[in-house]
Design a protein around this motif. Structure first.
Motif, PDB file in Angstrom:
ATOM      1  N   VAL A   1      37.123  34.109  47.027  1.00  0.00           N
ATOM      2  CA  VAL A   1      37.948  33.548  45.644  1.00  0.00           C
ATOM      3  C   VAL A   1      37.430  32.651  44.592  1.00  0.00           C
ATOM      4  O   VAL A   1      37.191  33.710  43.161  1.00  0.00           O
ATOM      5  CB  VAL A   1      38.794  32.340  45.720  1.00  0.00           C
ATOM      6  N   TYR A   2      35.706  32.090  45.035  1.00  0.00           N
ATOM      7  CA  TYR A   2      35.229  32.126  43.963  1.00  0.00           C
ATOM      8  C   TYR A   2      34.505  33.298  42.806  1.00  0.00           C
ATOM      9  O   TYR A   2      34.839  33.181  41.442  1.00  0.00           O
ATOM     10  CB  TYR A   2      33.826  30.916  44.103  1.00  0.00           C
ATOM     11  N   TYR A   3      33.876  34.038  43.921  1.00  0.00           N
ATOM     12  CA  TYR A   3      33.604  35.150  43.091  1.00  0.00           C
ATOM     13  C   TYR A   3      34.947  35.690  41.795  1.00  0.00           C
ATOM     14  O   TYR A   3      34.180  36.416  41.180  1.00  0.00           O
ATOM     15  CB  TYR A   3      32.906  36.658  44.207  1.00  0.00           C
ATOM     16  N   THR A   4      35.404  36.403  42.554  1.00  0.00           N
ATOM     17  CA  THR A   4      36.289  36.828  41.797  1.00  0.00           C
ATOM     18  C   THR A   4      36.623  36.025  40.919  1.00  0.00           C
ATOM     19  O   THR A   4      37.094  37.187  39.917  1.00  0.00           O
ATOM     20  CB  THR A   4      38.219  36.621  42.857  1.00  0.00           C
TER      21      THR A   4
ATOM     22  N   LYS B   1      31.126  37.971  37.112  1.00  0.00           N
ATOM     23  CA  LYS B   1      31.338  39.826  36.410  1.00  0.00           C
ATOM     24  C   LYS B   1      32.055  40.745  37.142  1.00  0.00           C
ATOM     25  O   LYS B   1      32.360  40.699  37.983  1.00  0.00           O
ATOM     26  CB  LYS B   1      30.129  39.405  35.577  1.00  0.00           C
ATOM     27  N   ILE B   2      33.179  41.237  36.295  1.00  0.00           N
ATOM     28  CA  ILE B   2      33.840  42.522  37.150  1.00  0.00           C
ATOM     29  C   ILE B   2      33.046  43.579  37.917  1.00  0.00           C
ATOM     30  O   ILE B   2      32.783  44.229  36.064  1.00  0.00           O
ATOM     31  CB  ILE B   2      35.051  42.998  35.793  1.00  0.00           C
ATOM     32  N   SER B   3      32.509  43.518  38.432  1.00  0.00           N
ATOM     33  CA  SER B   3      31.818  44.650  38.959  1.00  0.00           C
ATOM     34  C   SER B   3      32.499  45.035  40.259  1.00  0.00           C
ATOM     35  O   SER B   3      33.231  44.295  40.806  1.00  0.00           O
ATOM     36  CB  SER B   3      30.218  43.741  39.216  1.00  0.00           C
TER      37      SER B   3
ATOM     38  N   THR C   1      37.096  41.523  41.861  1.00  0.00           N
ATOM     39  CA  THR C   1      36.990  41.396  40.156  1.00  0.00           C
ATOM     40  C   THR C   1      37.761  41.678  39.340  1.00  0.00           C
ATOM     41  O   THR C   1      38.370  41.646  38.056  1.00  0.00           O
ATOM     42  CB  THR C   1      35.907  40.906  40.031  1.00  0.00           C
ATOM     43  N   ILE C   2      38.045  43.319  40.253  1.00  0.00           N
ATOM     44  CA  ILE C   2      39.011  44.829  39.336  1.00  0.00           C
ATOM     45  C   ILE C   2      40.095  44.212  38.840  1.00  0.00           C
ATOM     46  O   ILE C   2      40.813  44.344  37.832  1.00  0.00           O
ATOM     47  CB  ILE C   2      38.838  45.544  39.470  1.00  0.00           C
ATOM     48  N   ILE C   3      40.689  43.236  40.062  1.00  0.00           N
ATOM     49  CA  ILE C   3      42.308  42.757  39.665  1.00  0.00           C
ATOM     50  C   ILE C   3      42.599  41.706  38.183  1.00  0.00           C
ATOM     51  O   ILE C   3      43.702  41.192  37.637  1.00  0.00           O
ATOM     52  CB  ILE C   3      43.254  42.240  41.397  1.00  0.00           C
ATOM     53  N   ARG C   4      41.533  40.784  38.186  1.00  0.00           N
ATOM     54  CA  ARG C   4      41.458  40.363  36.956  1.00  0.00           C
ATOM     55  C   ARG C   4      42.139  41.410  35.737  1.00  0.00           C
ATOM     56  O   ARG C   4      42.053  40.987  34.367  1.00  0.00           O
ATOM     57  CB  ARG C   4      40.295  39.663  35.915  1.00  0.00           C
TER      58      ARG C   4
END
Length: 260
Positions: free
Chosen positions: A218-221, A225-227, A233-236
């Motif tokens: 969750v922290y990483y998500t 950086k979106i990558s 992270t892409i769902i952001r």
């Protein structure tokens, strides 16, 4: 709900525990289905199969004021080579948790034992084209995978909708951590998975992520950086996406979020 925030386009809702999280997520998904059924004849929903989805699926089955017979359902991944009766099969998991409990219009399974896996990927891709996803109900992995798009093969611009994936060790170890398999050696090495673009095509994404074992993911998500190094992270970037957390899964970020 005890806290709420927005990170890029992703709404984040934090609840006291996974029961409250699952109940509220199910209520919102059911409301969205009802709303969409006023706009179109059928609604198409993709489900994840994992213990993290248990409470959400339980409460969704209790939502009776939905015309479920107008809903087509799919799942997002399946192991290759498991016995068809294996309880670890994602199709069997969803059959037991929801597919056999609700009178859906159609239930569309991925066959991880197909004679020709590329043909099976094509068959399921064609179904997704025929029934474009309105809703994806998903989780994230301990290594931030979504479906079985682990970091080593995640591709935000994948040209395929469904493909064969080799599973990294962290992903396979999670299946042991979740109690799905007794040992790492029992976890299959390959699976059929929907790709990241296939998931992001959905008009709405609901991401249920309870439990302390997901806190780092969750922290990483939410913070990295979106990558493709952190696929979730892409769902952001998705403009109709909500992530549902509990205190345990949000423990690395909760102090930064003001009280609701």
């Amino acid at each position: 709900m005890i806290k709420e925030t927005k990170i890029d386009s992703l709404q984040v809702k934090i609840y006291q525990d996974r029961i409250e999280m699952g109940a509220n997520a199910a209520a919102l998904v059911a409301d969205k289905i009802r709303s969409l059924l006023f706009q179109k004849e059928n609604v198409n929903v993709i489900f994840a199969a994992a213990p993290s989805q248990n409470e959400f699926l339980q409460f969704l089955c209790e939502e009776r004021e939905v015309e479920w017979n107008r809903v087509n359902v799919f799942h997002m991944d399946e192991y290759i080579g498991l016995d068809r009766s294996a309880e670890q099969s994602f199709g069997n998991f969803l059959r037991n948790k929801i597919f056999d409990k609700i009178p859906f219009c159609s239930i569309n399974y991925i066959d991880g034992n197909a004679d020709n896996l590329l043909d099976e990927c094509k068959r399921y891709s064609d179904l997704l084209e025929l029934y474009p996803a309105d809703i994806v109900c998903m989780g994230i992995g301990e290594n931030t995978h979504i479906a079985f798009n682990d970091p080593h093969l995640a591709d935000f611009n994948d040209m395929q909708l469904v493909k064969v994936a080799d599973l990294d060790e962290a992903c396979r170890q999670q299946q042991v951590n979740d109690g799905c398999f007794a040992t790492l050696n029992e976890v299959p090495l390959f699976a059929i998975t929907l790709t990241i673009p296939a998931l992001l095509r959905a008009r709405n994404i609901y991401c249920m992520v309870p439990g302390g074992n997901k806190a780092q993911a969750v922290y990483y998500t939410l913070k990295e950086k979106i990558s493709e190094d952190y696929p979730s992270t892409i769902i952001r970037k998705h403009h109709n996406s909500i992530m549902f957390l509990d205190r345990d899964s949000s423990k690395k970020i909760i102090d930064e979020i003001p009280l609701s």
